[in-house]
Every structure is written in structure tokens, then in C-alpha cells.
Design an enzyme around this catalytic site. Structure first.
Site, mmCIF file in Angstrom:
data_model
loop_
_atom_site.group_PDB
_atom_site.id
_atom_site.type_symbol
_atom_site.label_atom_id
_atom_site.label_comp_id
_atom_site.label_asym_id
_atom_site.label_seq_id
_atom_site.Cartn_x
_atom_site.Cartn_y
_atom_site.Cartn_z
ATOM 1 N N ARG A 1 3.266 41.477 -2.639
ATOM 2 C CA ARG A 1 1.834 41.166 -2.549
ATOM 3 C C ARG A 1 1.006 42.390 -2.184
ATOM 4 O O ARG A 1 -0.118 42.535 -2.650
ATOM 5 C CB ARG A 1 1.597 40.046 -1.539
ATOM 6 C CG ARG A 1 1.979 38.701 -2.118
ATOM 7 C CD ARG A 1 1.724 37.602 -1.138
ATOM 8 N NE ARG A 1 1.896 36.298 -1.768
ATOM 9 C CZ ARG A 1 2.159 35.196 -1.116
ATOM 10 N NH1 ARG A 1 2.275 35.217 0.207
ATOM 11 N NH2 ARG A 1 2.284 34.055 -1.750
ATOM 12 N N LYS B 1 11.195 18.810 -4.687
ATOM 13 C CA LYS B 1 10.564 17.495 -4.530
ATOM 14 C C LYS B 1 9.569 17.114 -5.611
ATOM 15 O O LYS B 1 8.731 17.912 -6.002
ATOM 16 C CB LYS B 1 9.815 17.462 -3.197
ATOM 17 C CG LYS B 1 10.733 17.498 -2.009
ATOM 18 C CD LYS B 1 9.910 17.355 -0.746
ATOM 19 C CE LYS B 1 10.825 17.254 0.466
ATOM 20 N NZ LYS B 1 10.056 17.314 1.699
ATOM 21 N N GLY C 1 7.053 30.550 -5.128
ATOM 22 C CA GLY C 1 7.839 31.454 -4.294
ATOM 23 C C GLY C 1 9.294 31.545 -4.710
ATOM 24 O O GLY C 1 9.844 32.640 -4.883
ATOM 25 N N GLY D 1 0.553 27.449 -4.727
ATOM 26 C CA GLY D 1 -0.373 26.317 -4.821
ATOM 27 C C GLY D 1 -1.520 26.588 -5.783
ATOM 28 O O GLY D 1 -1.884 25.719 -6.586
HETATM 29 P P1 ADP Z 1 8.892 27.083 -6.011
HETATM 30 O O1 ADP Z 1 8.840 27.782 -4.674
HETATM 31 O O2 ADP Z 1 9.232 28.046 -7.122
HETATM 32 O O3 ADP Z 1 7.663 26.273 -6.295
HETATM 33 P P2 ADP Z 1 10.345 24.859 -4.892
HETATM 34 O O4 ADP Z 1 10.032 25.344 -3.524
HETATM 35 O O5 ADP Z 1 9.677 23.618 -5.358
HETATM 36 O O6 ADP Z 1 10.118 26.032 -5.966
HETATM 37 O O7 ADP Z 1 11.908 24.557 -4.999
HETATM 38 C C1 ADP Z 1 12.884 25.525 -4.804
HETATM 39 C C2 ADP Z 1 14.072 24.984 -4.066
HETATM 40 O O8 ADP Z 1 14.627 23.849 -4.702
HETATM 41 C C3 ADP Z 1 15.172 26.004 -3.976
HETATM 42 O O9 ADP Z 1 15.367 26.362 -2.631
HETATM 43 C C4 ADP Z 1 16.400 25.285 -4.550
HETATM 44 O O10 ADP Z 1 17.590 25.529 -3.812
HETATM 45 C C5 ADP Z 1 16.017 23.832 -4.439
HETATM 46 N N1 ADP Z 1 16.746 23.008 -5.413
HETATM 47 C C6 ADP Z 1 16.841 23.200 -6.725
HETATM 48 N N2 ADP Z 1 17.640 22.276 -7.286
HETATM 49 C C7 ADP Z 1 18.056 21.472 -6.290
HETATM 50 C C8 ADP Z 1 18.925 20.330 -6.237
HETATM 51 N N3 ADP Z 1 19.492 19.833 -7.330
HETATM 52 N N4 ADP Z 1 19.137 19.768 -5.029
HETATM 53 C C9 ADP Z 1 18.559 20.277 -3.931
HETATM 54 N N5 ADP Z 1 17.729 21.343 -3.905
HETATM 55 C C10 ADP Z 1 17.478 21.933 -5.082
HETATM 56 MG MG MG Z 2 9.234 27.105 -2.681
#
Ligand code: ADP
Ligand code: MG
Length: 394
Positions: free
Chosen positions: A37, A195, A348, A371
Site C-alpha cells: 500500500r 463466508k 486481502g 470492501g
Molecule cells: P478475500 O480476503 O480475498 O476477500 P476471504 O477473506 O473472503 O477472501 O476468504 C479467504 C479465506 O477463506 C482464506 O483464509 C481461506 O483459507 C478460506 N477458505 C477458502 N476455502 C475454504 C474452505 N473450503 N473452508 C474453509 N475456509 C476456506
Molecule cells: Mg480476507
């Protein structure tokens, strides 16, 4: 979307106030763990310095309580790193809101954590006016906080003599507009991660726009549940099964689809030492956790990606942090790297996956927003960008 741009302005001899996003991860001792960043903020700062402006930069860091600066809130380590990257000293100014400090043309100072100022988060007008009085030109370069209306991201833009987008903000707006306004088809979205709840609105919006919606991770598990599959002990949100079904219905009504995993990688725990098994999705047992998509699914997703015109990517399709569950995300990353499609990625953990699989050079645009990235794609008006638009004509 029309905003004034920093590069179109004459900044010589002007006092320029840059709201950057220098909110970098730090370890417990305050050392900067990762400085993307800060580096992303350099072009605007350099442009102003090279053109003879007196430059003030501020940012938030962490989650301070307004009205105090605790040890963990200070931008002091950021000032040091910024100085290293610019090869010139960067003074840190505390208690800056009422002015009373000097900045010479060609000099840059860092104004202490703006979220320590009372009224920042509530977009307080008095605070915004005081900050606006410090400058001739206000530059917003903090795309990562563009979805928040705060005094340094929104209020100040109303009162500063001139308000414009910095180079990073400008690049973000251009790239995200390119992917949303008139995208090359087919438009493929990949939404993975943990989620559904945190990404439900984006899933619904994307379902109305995209040609293929690839779901992964815990989100895919909730979709599997909605389609009547057993998912054992996998992470999912059973209370959102109806919402997942609604997303699939929207897609179906448009003749599009949400491809679900046909094979998966399971283990009985999420750990570096967990033993991974590849199985067809019908064979998931009651104690299994689905932690990645299997090779057949990966190949199918890679094929979809290979034929895409535009790709929007947020969220890994497995627990890619552990190598035995990284295969699906790695395969997808490789497909994106080899695809001719314009790909924008944000989030992230998505950025961590891009770094892990070394595909940064092959992704069309990597957003610094999490976000803000998602809200932009949803078609929401980001308050910080709206504030700049309102000042386009004066
Ligand atoms: P981003 O930060 O790119 O928006 P998220 O924070 O929504 O992504 O999700 C990333 C996390 O989701 C990672 O830490 C990963 O380990 C977890 N993840 C991915 N697939 C699964 C799964 N099948 N079960 C549990 N956790 C998962
Ligand atoms: Mg994340």
C-alpha cells in the site's frame, strides 16, 4: 464517472493534502510486514514533489480510538519506510489539524493517523473544514477507504479549494469501470473465500450481470448444501441456503449457471499436517471437511476461465494457505495468468494468493480495495468518489 485528476493539475508551489491508504500490516513490534500500500501511494506523492508542491500526506492505521494516539496507532514506522522509498526524510507531524507547521515546496510531511482525530469517522464538518484550510489542493488516493464517508475521505472534499483523484484512485476507477461498464464477454466472476454472509450482496448483483459465476471455498459449500449435497463438517452457512438457491435461480432464469464442484479435497481438520483426500463430491462423509475443489472441478473451472473475455476475481476456492488444499486456487491462478481475458482481482486473501502463485504480472489489474472493490462492483456509489464527482466542475 467524472472526477478531476491530479495529473491534469498544476501543483507547482501549491499546498497539496493527499489522503492515502497506508494502512499496512505490522507485527507486534510495529515492524511493517508488507508494504504494497505504501508503494502504491508513491506515484501521486512523487508527482507532487517533482512538480514543486508542498506535500502533506495522511492515512489511517489500524483501529484507533479518536482523541488519543496510542503507541500502536502512530504512523512513525510508515514515515520511516516512506522516507526510504522516496530517498528523502519524511517528518511526522502530530496535532496537525489546526495547522501551525511548515512544509516547503518539494518537501513531504506525514500527518499523524487521521483516525486519531475526533470526528474523523463521523465525517464531522468542523474537522473537515479545518483540514481543508490546510491545503490548496485535496487529493484522494485512498481507494481502499472510498466506501466510507469520513472527514478525510469525504467531508474535506467539499471544502478544499480543489478536490481531485490521485493516480492510484484514478487507476482503480478506470480499471473497475472497464470491467463493469461494457465488459468483453463472456464475463466470468469468481467469488470464493470463507463466508456467504459477507459476500451475499455481491453474489446477487453479479448473478444479474455475469455469464458464469464460479463459487469457491466456504461459499461453494453453502451452494452444495442448497443443491442437496452432504458436506459433512465443512464450513458453511446453512441459514443462508435459501439465499444461495436464489442466486442459482437468478442465474438459471438468465440461461447462465453456477458450476458446482464435482470432486473435492477433504480432510478431518484444517492444519498444515492434515491428510488430504480427493473424492467425488457424492462421497463426502459425515466427518469430512471440504477444503478445496478436486482436479476434475479445477479443470472445468480452468476451461471456463480460458474462454472468458473478462474475469472478476475475489476470494480463493480453497484453504490455499496450506499446500495440500492449494491445488484448486493454484490451477485457477494459472488459468487466469494464461487467459487473454482482462482480469481484475481484489481482496486481502486474493492478493495473498496472487503473490503465492506469482501471477501478479499476468493479472490485468490488482485492486488495493477489499470492501471498496466489492461495493464498486455491486454498482454502489462510493461516497469518497461521489464527493470528487461533485467537485468536477469547479
Ligand atoms: P478475500 O480476503 O480475498 O476477500 P476471504 O477473506 O473472503 O477472501 O476468504 C479467504 C479465506 O477463506 C482464506 O483464509 C481461506 O483459507 C478460506 N477458505 C477458502 N476455502 C475454504 C474452505 N473450503 N473452508 C474453509 N475456509 C476456506
Ligand atoms: Mg480476507
Amino acid at each position: 464517472m467524472q472526477v478531476k485528476k491530479l495529473v491534469d493539475l498544476n501543483v507547482a508551489g501549491k499546498r497539496v493534502f493527499i489522503r492515502a491508504d497506508l494502512n499496512v500490516p505490522q507485527d507486534e513490534a510495529g515492524n511493517i510486514v508488507e508494504d504494497t500500500r505504501i508503494r502504491a501511494s508513491l506515484p501521486s506523492i512523487k508527482y507532487c514533489l517533482d512538480n514543486g508542491a508542498a506535500v502533506m500526506v495522511t492515512s489511517h492505521l489500524g483501529r484507533p480510538t479518536e482523541g488519543e494516539v496510542r503507541a500502536e496507532d502512530t504512523l512513525a514506522p510508515i514515515a520511516v519506510r516512506l522516507g526510504e522509498l522516496l530517498s528523502k526524510p519524511v517528518r511526522l507531524i502530530r496535532d496537525w489539524v489546526d495547522g501551525g507547521f511548515e512544509v516547503k515546496p518539494g518537501e513531504v510531511v506525514l500527518l499523524e493517523n487521521c483516525r486519531c482525530n475526533k470526528g474523523e469517522k463521523k465525517d464531522n464538518e468542523e474537522l473537515a473544514k479545518k483540514m481543508a484550510a490546510l491545503c490548496d489542493i485535496y487529493v484522494n488516493d485512498a481507494f481502499g477507504t472510498a466506501h466510507r464517508a469520513e472527514a478525510t475521505t469525504h467531508g474535506i472534499a467539499r471544502f478544499a479549494p480543489v478536490a481531485c483523484a490521485g493516480m492510484l484512485m484514478g487507476a482503480e476507477i478506470d480499471a473497475l469501470s472497464k470491467a463493469t461498464e461494457n465488459p468483453a464477454r463472456p464475463l466470468v466472476a469468481i467469488v470464493g473465500g470463507a463466508k456467504v454472509s459477507s459476500k451475499l450482496t455481491i453474489l446477487k448483483t453479479l448473478a444479474q450481470k455475469v455469464d458464469q459465476l464460479i463459487v469457491g471455498g466456504g461459499i461453494a459449500n453453502t451452494f452444495l448444501l442448497a443443491s442437496g449435497h452432504r458436506i459433512g463438517d465443512s464450513l458453511a452457512e446453512p441459514e443462508l441456503v435459501k439465499e444461495a438457491q436464489a442466486v442459482m435461480d437468478i442465474m438459471k432464469a438468465r440461461g447462465a449457471e453456477v458450476p458446482l464442484p464435482v470432486d473435492v479435497v477433504v480432510a478431518d481438520e484444517v492444519s498444515a499436517l492434515a491428510r488430504a483426500n480427493r473424492i467425488p463430491v457424492e462421497e463426502v462423509g459425515p466427518h469430512d471437511r471440504i477444503l478445496d475443489v478436486g482436479p476434475k472441478t479445477s479443470a472445468k473451472l480452468a476451461d471456463i476461465i480460458a474462454h472468458a473475455g473478462t474475469i472478476v476475481w475475489n476470494g480463493p476456492v480453497g484453504v490455499f494457505e496450506h499446500n495440500q488444499f492449494a491445488g484448486g486456487t493454484k490451477m485457477m491462478a494459472s488459468a487466469i495468468a494464461h487467459s487473454d481475458a482482462f482480469c481484475i482481482a481484489g481482496g486481502g486473501d486474493t492478493l495473498a494468493a496472487i503473490a503465492k502463485f506469482h501471477i501478479a504480472q499476468d493479472v490485468g489489474y490488482i485492486s488495493t480495495g477489499g470492501g471498496a472493490f466489492l461495493e464498486f462492483l455491486e454498482g454502489k456509489t462510493l461516497p469518497a468518489i461521489a464527493a470528487l464527482e461533485a467537485r468536477f466542475n469547479d
